[in-house]
Motif scaffolding. Structure first.
Motif, PDB file in Angstrom:
ATOM      1  N   ALA A 223       0.830  -1.207   0.000  1.00 37.10           N
ATOM      2  CA  ALA A 223       0.000   0.000   0.000  1.00 37.10           C
ATOM      3  C   ALA A 223       0.867   1.261   0.000  1.00 37.10           C
ATOM      4  N   ALA A 224       1.979   1.253   0.759  1.00 34.16           N
ATOM      5  CA  ALA A 224       2.878   2.403   0.775  1.00 34.16           C
ATOM      6  C   ALA A 224       3.501   2.634  -0.603  1.00 34.16           C
ATOM      7  N   LEU A 225       3.916   1.558  -1.253  1.00 35.15           N
ATOM      8  CA  LEU A 225       4.455   1.675  -2.607  1.00 35.15           C
ATOM      9  C   LEU A 225       3.393   2.193  -3.575  1.00 35.15           C
ATOM     10  N   PHE A 226       2.193   1.695  -3.418  1.00 33.21           N
ATOM     11  CA  PHE A 226       1.069   2.142  -4.242  1.00 33.21           C
ATOM     12  C   PHE A 226       0.824   3.648  -4.060  1.00 33.21           C
ATOM     13  N   GLY A 227       0.924   4.137  -2.820  1.00 30.18           N
ATOM     14  CA  GLY A 227       0.715   5.560  -2.557  1.00 30.18           C
ATOM     15  C   GLY A 227       1.828   6.421  -3.115  1.00 30.18           C
ATOM     16  N   ILE A 228       3.075   5.998  -2.978  1.00 27.30           N
ATOM     17  CA  ILE A 228       4.206   6.779  -3.478  1.00 27.30           C
ATOM     18  C   ILE A 228       4.131   6.943  -4.990  1.00 27.30           C
ATOM     19  N   LEU A 229       3.712   5.918  -5.681  1.00 18.90           N
ATOM     20  CA  LEU A 229       3.619   5.985  -7.141  1.00 18.90           C
ATOM     21  C   LEU A 229       2.490   6.896  -7.620  1.00 18.90           C
ATOM     22  N   HIS A 230       1.652   7.364  -6.718  1.00 25.03           N
ATOM     23  CA  HIS A 230       0.580   8.290  -7.085  1.00 25.03           C
ATOM     24  C   HIS A 230       0.971   9.747  -6.854  1.00 25.03           C
ATOM     25  N   LEU A 231       2.245  10.013  -6.580  1.00 22.11           N
ATOM     26  CA  LEU A 231       2.722  11.386  -6.462  1.00 22.11           C
ATOM     27  C   LEU A 231       3.050  11.949  -7.843  1.00 22.11           C
ATOM     28  N   GLY A 232       3.023  13.267  -7.950  1.00 18.16           N
ATOM     29  CA  GLY A 232       3.397  13.933  -9.191  1.00 18.16           C
ATOM     30  C   GLY A 232       2.202  14.366 -10.011  1.00 18.16           C
ATOM     31  N   ASN A 233       2.474  15.213 -11.025  1.00 18.52           N
ATOM     32  CA  ASN A 233       1.438  15.738 -11.921  1.00 18.52           C
ATOM     33  C   ASN A 233       0.332  16.465 -11.154  1.00 18.52           C
ATOM     34  N   GLY A 234       0.740  17.291 -10.200  1.00 22.57           N
ATOM     35  CA  GLY A 234      -0.218  18.060  -9.424  1.00 22.57           C
ATOM     36  C   GLY A 234      -0.736  17.355  -8.188  1.00 22.57           C
ATOM     37  N   ARG A 235      -0.425  16.064  -8.049  1.00 20.27           N
ATOM     38  CA  ARG A 235      -0.888  15.317  -6.877  1.00 20.27           C
ATOM     39  C   ARG A 235       0.160  15.404  -5.774  1.00 20.27           C
ATOM     40  N   LYS A 236      -0.273  15.861  -4.593  1.00 19.63           N
ATOM     41  CA  LYS A 236       0.628  16.115  -3.486  1.00 19.63           C
ATOM     42  C   LYS A 236       0.658  14.920  -2.529  1.00 19.63           C
ATOM     43  N   TYR A 237       1.338  15.116  -1.387  1.00 16.36           N
ATOM     44  CA  TYR A 237       1.470  14.032  -0.414  1.00 16.36           C
ATOM     45  C   TYR A 237       0.115  13.637   0.169  1.00 16.36           C
ATOM     46  N   SER A 238      -0.814  14.579   0.191  1.00 18.57           N
ATOM     47  CA  SER A 238      -2.151  14.228   0.671  1.00 18.57           C
ATOM     48  C   SER A 238      -2.793  13.166  -0.223  1.00 18.57           C
ATOM     49  N   PHE A 239      -2.564  13.270  -1.501  1.00 13.55           N
ATOM     50  CA  PHE A 239      -3.111  12.272  -2.428  1.00 13.55           C
ATOM     51  C   PHE A 239      -2.382  10.934  -2.265  1.00 13.55           C
ATOM     52  N   ALA A 240      -1.078  10.982  -2.008  1.00 16.08           N
ATOM     53  CA  ALA A 240      -0.333   9.749  -1.753  1.00 16.08           C
ATOM     54  C   ALA A 240      -0.825   9.070  -0.479  1.00 16.08           C
ATOM     55  N   PHE A 241      -1.135   9.882   0.537  1.00 20.75           N
ATOM     56  CA  PHE A 241      -1.698   9.322   1.764  1.00 20.75           C
ATOM     57  C   PHE A 241      -3.033   8.636   1.485  1.00 20.75           C
ATOM     58  N   TRP A 242      -3.852   9.288   0.678  1.00 20.65           N
ATOM     59  CA  TRP A 242      -5.150   8.704   0.330  1.00 20.65           C
ATOM     60  C   TRP A 242      -4.971   7.386  -0.429  1.00 20.65           C
ATOM     61  N   ALA A 243      -4.048   7.362  -1.385  1.00 14.84           N
ATOM     62  CA  ALA A 243      -3.810   6.140  -2.153  1.00 14.84           C
ATOM     63  C   ALA A 243      -3.287   5.018  -1.252  1.00 14.84           C
ATOM     64  N   THR A 244      -2.461   5.377  -0.267  1.00 12.41           N
ATOM     65  CA  THR A 244      -1.978   4.359   0.686  1.00 12.41           C
ATOM     66  C   THR A 244      -3.122   3.801   1.520  1.00 12.41           C
ATOM     67  N   PHE A 245      -4.000   4.688   1.984  1.00 16.90           N
ATOM     68  CA  PHE A 245      -5.169   4.251   2.753  1.00 16.90           C
ATOM     69  C   PHE A 245      -6.058   3.312   1.934  1.00 16.90           C
ATOM     70  N   VAL A 246      -6.309   3.689   0.696  1.00 14.90           N
ATOM     71  CA  VAL A 246      -7.134   2.849  -0.179  1.00 14.90           C
ATOM     72  C   VAL A 246      -6.434   1.520  -0.455  1.00 14.90           C
ATOM     73  N   GLY A 247      -5.108   1.577  -0.641  1.00 14.48           N
ATOM     74  CA  GLY A 247      -4.361   0.349  -0.883  1.00 14.48           C
ATOM     75  C   GLY A 247      -4.443  -0.626   0.285  1.00 14.48           C
ATOM     76  N   CYS A 248      -4.452  -0.093   1.510  1.00 17.15           N
ATOM     77  CA  CYS A 248      -4.604  -0.966   2.686  1.00 17.15           C
ATOM     78  C   CYS A 248      -5.964  -1.661   2.685  1.00 17.15           C
ATOM     79  N   ILE A 249      -7.010  -0.915   2.344  1.00 24.18           N
ATOM     80  CA  ILE A 249      -8.350  -1.506   2.316  1.00 24.18           C
ATOM     81  C   ILE A 249      -8.437  -2.605   1.253  1.00 24.18           C
ATOM     82  N   TYR A 250      -7.896  -2.326   0.072  1.00 19.80           N
ATOM     83  CA  TYR A 250      -7.914  -3.344  -0.986  1.00 19.80           C
ATOM     84  C   TYR A 250      -7.069  -4.553  -0.589  1.00 19.80           C
ATOM     85  N   GLY A 251      -5.971  -4.301   0.126  1.00 25.91           N
ATOM     86  CA  GLY A 251      -5.123  -5.416   0.556  1.00 25.91           C
ATOM     87  C   GLY A 251      -5.828  -6.325   1.538  1.00 25.91           C
TER      88      GLY A 251
END
Length: 289
Positions: A223-251
């Protein structure tokens, strides 16, 4: 009329008399000045003051008119281009978005399939590698529908709350959605929702998570790797945090169901709901259209 009295006393010698003294006689001289002369200086000063005030009033009115025109031009410019506040965000054309989504999703899915196949071969050869195909299958059961519905409900409601309460996350989401979804047609949303949802889950929850082990550490690491890869192109650390949270739920859902179909379906549906809600509620999308 002004009266000037001059007293001239002089000693005059009378003709034929030697040093005869004549008596003092006052001489009265009347000097007539033009009418209104005494007020000329004061009136001239008043006129100068009035002219100065008129010039100042005219200059003030001119400056006020210029200021109002400038403000109106600025408001018109802002209203005409409300999306200009998103500095640095490029909105690619529809064809480029679909091409990039298809190509990226294809590469991610191919990598996930390759890892699953390699792990299967390695496990059969007796190597200390978990077989991803055995750990997480493509099986599906009826009760998985309830799990998918619960995942969609939890993630969509959490996103809605964060958009209302977390400005940084709202800006990141707006930047990501504007960049990808602005130029798309309504039916294109199905494509950009399901292709990333299926391919990303195939790689992260269908291949990487089983390789690391089907436990809490694996869920958090992937999930942490999934969140880090969602950084960039206007997406900030808040979006990476959200992607990590979602990745944990899917996991966790993957561990609970032992099926990759559950996170795939939930991920794709959440993407679709998020895209549609942004299209019909975003002010920047309406302005750009």
């Amino acid at each position: 009329m002004s009266l000037t009295v001059g007293l001239n006393c002089c000693r005059v010698r009378a003709l034929g008399y030697s040093s005869a003294l004549l008596p003092w006689r006052p001489s009265i001289c009347l000097i007539t000045m033009p009418k209104g002369c005494r007020f000329r200086t004061r009136a001239s000063g008043r006129r100068r003051v009035l002219k100065k005030k008129q010039r100042e009033e005219e200059e003030a009115k001119s400056e006020a008119a210029i200021s109002l025109q400038t403000s109106a031009d600025e408001r018109f410019s802002v209203d005409e281009n409300p999306a200009d506040s998103n500095v640095g965000i490029v909105n690619p054309p529809r064809g480029a978005v679909i091409q990039a989504c298809t190509l990226t999703s294809g590469l991610i899915a191919a990598l996930g399939i390759l890892l699953r196949q390699v792990s299967h071969v390695a496990a059969e050869e007796g190597l200390p590698v978990l077989d991803c195909s055995e750990q997480v299958s493509f099986g599906f059961e009826i009760w998985h529908l309830g799990l998918i519905f619960g995942l969609v409900l939890v993630i969509s409601s959490s996103r809605f709350l964060l958009l209302k309460t977390w400005p940084d996350f709202r800006e990141s989401s707006e930047a990501a959605n504007q960049q990808v979804l602005t130029s798309l047609e309504p039916l294109d949303y199905l494509l950009v929702a399901f292709l990333p949802g299926v391919s990303e889950e195939l790689l992260f929850r269908g291949a990487l998570q089983p390789l690391f082990g089907m436990d809490l550490k694996s869920v958090l690491a992937v999930a942490a790797l999934f969140g880090i890869l969602h950084l960039g192109n206007g997406r900030k650390y808040s979006f990476a945090f959200w992607a990590t949270f979602v990745g944990c739920i899917y996991g966790y859902a993957t561990i609970a169901s032992s099926s990759i179909v559950v996170p795939m379906a939930a991920h794709a549906l959440n993407n679709l709901i998020g895209g549609i809600s942004w299209r019909y509620s975003s002010q920047s999308f309406k302005a750009l259209k």
